[in-house]
Design an enzyme around this catalytic site. Sequence first.
Site, short mmCIF file in Angstrom:
data_model
loop_
_atom_site.label_atom_id
_atom_site.label_comp_id
_atom_site.label_asym_id
_atom_site.label_seq_id
_atom_site.Cartn_x
_atom_site.Cartn_y
_atom_site.Cartn_z
N HIS A 38 0.81 -1.21 0.00
CA HIS A 38 0.00 0.00 0.00
C HIS A 38 0.84 1.27 0.00
CE1 HIS A 38 0.82 0.73 4.33
NE2 HIS A 38 0.72 -0.59 4.46
N ASP A 39 0.36 2.26 -0.72
CA ASP A 39 0.95 3.61 -0.77
C ASP A 39 2.31 3.67 -1.43
OD1 ASP A 39 -1.12 5.15 0.93
OD2 ASP A 39 -0.58 3.48 2.23
N GLY A 56 4.93 -1.28 2.49
CA GLY A 56 4.17 -0.06 2.28
C GLY A 56 5.04 1.18 2.19
#
Length: 274
Positions: free
Chosen positions: A122-123, A140
């Site tokens: 994520h991100d 992440g």
Amino acid sequence: MPAFIHPAAHVAAGAQIGAGCRIGPGCVVSAESVLDEGVELVAHVVLDGRVHLGAGVKVFPFATIGLPPQDLKYKGQPTSVVIGARTQIREHATIHRGSTGGDGVTRIGADGLVMCVAHVGHDCRIGDGVILVNNVMLAGHVEIGDFAVVQGGAAIQQFVRIGRMAMVAGMSGVERNVLPYGRAKGYRAKLAGLNTIAMRRRLGLSKEQVVTVARAVHDLYRGGRPDEAIAAVAAAHPGNALVEEMLAFARNRGRHGLIPFGRVTEEDEGGEAS
């Protein structure tokens, strides 16, 4: 050309499917997905939540894009994945949507290649032309600059930054930031030099120009305290765009700072030290 959707695919009402898209059997496309012109989902691809695939993106069987982040703080907020034009996502790759701990978007640029079983957490922010080889693991919030290469089985710690046109060797564990054009290697990765082949082929640099950058990197690491070393290297190489790019990267040390520079030992490679 009109889009083709196989009868055995499930495309939710509301999904935006561009001209010339091909969606193969077993694919699942969420209502919030946006597929630009010419996207191809070969078979058994899952797009979950807010996913935007740029023109000409091709996704191979059993890849999943946009599933929730592996973050216990995430409670279903509306976050997304954006992938640039012509990027290829190979079999069993996993790309998770953003989280509320970042700006809510996982981004992959144009003309990239995410090979089999690679994971983009994520991100993450992945630039254009980046290659992630088989089984690469990005935690992440990892950032990777344009045209960097991360070789097979490498693991990148959360919030680490990999500079433009850097190369990370296979099976390396990267816990700190890698300078643009750097070459990271080792079980606990060290800077083992520069990605000179890419510098010469992609940028057209002469041998002398590459040597100048290498000297600047050596002085940066051997120059004492980081701020003092950066100032000294900047004064020694005024107007050199490549050196200025590396120094700007080094100034933004973030959470981790730069990976150490040095000879990669047998222990660094994961074996026993002699």
